[in-house]
Design a protein around this motif. Sequence first.
Motif, short mmCIF file in Angstrom:
data_model
loop_
_atom_site.label_atom_id
_atom_site.label_comp_id
_atom_site.label_asym_id
_atom_site.label_seq_id
_atom_site.Cartn_x
_atom_site.Cartn_y
_atom_site.Cartn_z
N SER A 113 24.93 22.40 5.49
CA SER A 113 23.76 22.68 6.33
C SER A 113 23.23 24.09 6.06
O SER A 113 22.02 24.30 5.96
CB SER A 113 24.12 22.54 7.82
OG SER A 113 24.50 21.23 8.11
N THR A 114 24.15 25.03 5.93
CA THR A 114 23.74 26.40 5.62
C THR A 114 22.98 26.44 4.30
O THR A 114 21.90 27.03 4.21
CB THR A 114 24.98 27.33 5.53
OG1 THR A 114 25.69 27.28 6.77
CG2 THR A 114 24.58 28.76 5.23
N ALA A 139 17.27 18.48 7.67
CA ALA A 139 17.86 17.96 8.91
C ALA A 139 18.71 16.72 8.63
O ALA A 139 19.78 16.55 9.23
CB ALA A 139 16.76 17.65 9.92
N LEU A 140 18.26 15.87 7.72
CA LEU A 140 19.05 14.68 7.35
C LEU A 140 20.35 15.05 6.65
O LEU A 140 21.37 14.39 6.84
CB LEU A 140 18.23 13.73 6.48
CG LEU A 140 17.20 12.88 7.20
CD1 LEU A 140 16.34 12.11 6.20
CD2 LEU A 140 17.88 11.93 8.18
N VAL A 141 20.32 16.10 5.84
CA VAL A 141 21.57 16.57 5.22
C VAL A 141 22.55 16.97 6.32
O VAL A 141 23.72 16.58 6.29
CB VAL A 141 21.31 17.74 4.24
CG1 VAL A 141 22.62 18.40 3.82
CG2 VAL A 141 20.54 17.27 3.02
N SER A 142 22.06 17.72 7.30
CA SER A 142 22.93 18.13 8.41
C SER A 142 23.44 16.91 9.18
O SER A 142 24.63 16.83 9.49
CB SER A 142 22.18 19.06 9.35
OG SER A 142 21.98 20.31 8.74
N LEU A 143 22.56 15.98 9.48
CA LEU A 143 22.96 14.76 10.19
C LEU A 143 23.99 13.97 9.39
O LEU A 143 24.94 13.41 9.95
CB LEU A 143 21.72 13.90 10.48
CG LEU A 143 21.98 12.61 11.24
CD1 LEU A 143 22.40 12.92 12.68
CD2 LEU A 143 20.74 11.73 11.22
N SER A 144 23.82 13.95 8.08
CA SER A 144 24.76 13.20 7.24
C SER A 144 26.18 13.74 7.35
O SER A 144 27.15 13.00 7.23
CB SER A 144 24.31 13.23 5.77
OG SER A 144 24.56 14.50 5.17
N ARG A 145 26.31 15.03 7.58
CA ARG A 145 27.63 15.63 7.68
C ARG A 145 28.37 15.11 8.92
O ARG A 145 29.58 14.93 8.91
CB ARG A 145 27.55 17.16 7.71
CG ARG A 145 26.74 17.76 6.56
CD ARG A 145 27.21 17.31 5.21
NE ARG A 145 28.50 17.91 4.88
CZ ARG A 145 29.28 17.53 3.90
NH1 ARG A 145 28.95 16.52 3.12
NH2 ARG A 145 30.44 18.13 3.68
N ILE A 146 27.62 14.87 10.00
CA ILE A 146 28.19 14.30 11.22
C ILE A 146 28.47 12.82 10.99
O ILE A 146 29.55 12.31 11.32
CB ILE A 146 27.23 14.49 12.41
CG1 ILE A 146 26.92 15.97 12.61
CG2 ILE A 146 27.81 13.87 13.69
CD1 ILE A 146 25.70 16.23 13.49
N TYR A 147 27.51 12.13 10.43
CA TYR A 147 27.62 10.70 10.16
C TYR A 147 28.86 10.40 9.31
O TYR A 147 29.57 9.42 9.54
CB TYR A 147 26.36 10.22 9.43
CG TYR A 147 26.29 8.74 9.19
CD1 TYR A 147 25.79 7.89 10.17
CD2 TYR A 147 26.70 8.18 7.99
CE1 TYR A 147 25.72 6.52 9.96
CE2 TYR A 147 26.63 6.82 7.76
CZ TYR A 147 26.14 5.99 8.75
OH TYR A 147 26.07 4.64 8.54
N LEU A 148 29.14 11.28 8.35
CA LEU A 148 30.27 11.09 7.44
C LEU A 148 31.59 11.57 8.03
O LEU A 148 32.62 11.52 7.37
CB LEU A 148 30.00 11.78 6.10
CG LEU A 148 28.81 11.20 5.32
CD1 LEU A 148 28.49 12.08 4.12
CD2 LEU A 148 29.08 9.77 4.90
N ASP A 155 28.71 22.51 14.33
CA ASP A 155 28.94 23.03 12.98
C ASP A 155 27.64 23.02 12.20
O ASP A 155 27.30 23.98 11.49
CB ASP A 155 29.95 22.18 12.21
CG ASP A 155 31.33 22.10 12.83
OD1 ASP A 155 31.66 22.95 13.68
OD2 ASP A 155 32.07 21.16 12.47
N CYS A 156 26.92 21.92 12.31
CA CYS A 156 25.67 21.75 11.57
C CYS A 156 24.56 22.62 12.13
O CYS A 156 23.77 23.19 11.37
CB CYS A 156 25.27 20.27 11.56
SG CYS A 156 26.49 19.25 10.71
N ILE A 157 24.51 22.73 13.45
CA ILE A 157 23.51 23.61 14.06
C ILE A 157 23.75 25.05 13.64
O ILE A 157 22.82 25.77 13.25
CB ILE A 157 23.51 23.45 15.60
CG1 ILE A 157 23.00 22.08 15.98
CG2 ILE A 157 22.68 24.56 16.26
CD1 ILE A 157 23.25 21.70 17.44
N ALA A 158 25.00 25.48 13.69
CA ALA A 158 25.32 26.86 13.28
C ALA A 158 24.96 27.08 11.81
O ALA A 158 24.39 28.12 11.46
CB ALA A 158 26.80 27.15 13.52
N GLY A 159 25.26 26.12 10.97
CA GLY A 159 24.90 26.23 9.56
C GLY A 159 23.41 26.31 9.35
O GLY A 159 22.91 27.13 8.55
#
Length: 175
Positions: A113-114, A139-148, A155-159
């Motif tokens: 995400s960062t 945003a989808l890259v960040s969402l994918s990290r949660i999805y996976l 974590d994704c918001i901070a990144g």
Amino acid sequence: MNRIVNWLKQRERQLFFLVNHKARNGILDVILGTITHLGGATFTIASTLLLALFGSGVWRQAALGSLIALAVSHIPVAIVKRTYPRRRPYLVMPETRTGKNPLTDHSFPSGHSTAIFAVVVPIVATFPPLGYVLLPIAALVSLSRIYLGLHYPSDCIAGAVIGSGIGLLAVAIAG
């Protein structure tokens, strides 16, 4: 204060469960399993280097801003990961759905995400209409990290905040 922190942790786990379990389907597995790599080191470094080498004028300037932001943004990520070690969701919640070969380093903040926000923000600052495409992709890259199952939402918001902030700083310094 503990009640507030516990309440936030509970809500975050609920959101994580919603994305990681309830939203699962074959099409999203393919889309998000592919798009997640846009935040990885190989893609972010290669794409910004190629744009810096072969772009001209403001494209090259945007790429250099992205490269600077990408490099600098990993410093606070490395520091925070060591200072606030957080176990990845699949290590804490056995019901987490993950892909093959899940990461084993610390979860907070999300490096993908960062990276994607550090690359995208200087480009969008140079060419604002691209924000309609690049920011949703980030945003989808960040969402994918949660999805996976690799990151919690925070974590994704901070990144995203770290990457965006350093991306804006790179634009301000270079601009």
